[in-house]
Write a protein that holds these residues in place. Sequence first.
Motif: not given
Length: 244
Positions: A46-50
């Motif tokens: 998973a993306d750390y922001m999205q």
Amino acid sequence: MWKWLHPYAKSETQYRLCGKWIPYFALASVLLLSVGIVWGLAFAPADYMQGNSFRIMYIHVPAAIWSMGVYASMAVAAFVGLVWQLRNAYISMMAMAPVGAMFTLIALVTGAVWGKPMWGTWWVWDARLTSELILFFLYLGVMALYSAFQDKGLGAKASGILCLVGVINLPVIHFSVQWWNTLHQGASITKFQKPSIATPMLWPLILCIFGFLALYIWLSLARYRVDLLKADSKRPWVKALLLK
């Protein structure tokens, strides 16, 4: 060179060659998209922001890339048709048009779905989004203009001219995030520098990009074969084919 290419200009030869290549591109498309999408949706981190919202890029990015790639191919076909007066060039242009329109629509819809959690809205008149929407209208315009003429020769020429004029929109789409302040993020992989996307996320994206390319060629070749049959319906080779 022209003597070598001349036999391949025949509709019958092109029809048979397309039939030989279609299974390979169909298989490549299914394999690449199956592996790329499953890898991207289920196994990429998973993306750390999205968070998990970013995973829609495995559909959105390839569709957006090839929405422009298909149009560029159509423009090449239109140029060949206008300069060398090759009817089959126009036929190939029109065979690609619905495929490109489908990719553009997918890019617009998935972009809206991605934009809702990221931007808080389904749509903004962002430079990238607006120019991509114009591309969709260009596809529709080319197809509508072709259908508007009873004389398909005139319709093909008119559509070819419109297609070539619309090419100016392609660099606008690509460079819009650099030329204007936009909400849309900048390029992640189409850069001269090292891609800014993490490697575990990048590989499935690359597979999906090539998967969409194979899908585009597969569908275009299939449509091209059908259009060749329609265009040459009264020719002996088509009648012989039907007798078989």
